[in-house]
Design a protein around this motif. Sequence first.
Motif: not given
Length: 183
Positions: A5-19, A25-29, A157-164
């Motif tokens: 079981r594998w997956m590779s990717w190209e061009g990943g944009v990742d956001l895990a944030a909270g409102t 736990v982030p509510n915007a992923l 626009a949604i106000a977000i807080h991005v964890p480290a």
Amino acid sequence: MAITRWMSWEGGVDLAAGTRPDLAVPNALVRVARVAHTPLGSAPAGLLVWQPDPHGHPAVAGFVCPDPAIGAWFGPNLFRGTPFEDAPALPAVIEIDVRLPDAVAAKVTVGGHVFEVTLTDLGPAGAVNRPPGLMPFAQQGVEARAGSASLKVDGQAIAIHVPALGMSGAPGACWSPVGLYAR
């Protein structure tokens, strides 16, 4: 041990944030890629969760992909044993806009909604090698932490807080030009 079981990717944009800053736990992923390669084939794909009320049910939650077979593959295979194992495959249009060296953006149209993520002030890219732990798969790839992130839902626009760090151990907001999950 054989990797099946594998997956590779190209061009990943990742956001895990909270409102809100107090959310455990982030509510915007929004974790999407210009193309994801799987044992079934290749297509733009990712995972999206939007839960505007952190205590309510998500408005949108699932694996996003224009190819339903590839979208349905992720949960029972790669994400087996996680809260995402039974997440549905949702038909989506995924667009990635790379504005290097400083910014990347993703636009995901799914379930009657449009999600727009913009990551700016990208740091230097570095190699990552994460063993299984927070997630049941090993991860390798290249990531650049975003100094700033924004989210729009249906043009608002949604106000977000991005964890480290996000749930996978990756930065809460990052550009991942290439990568691999394997288990």
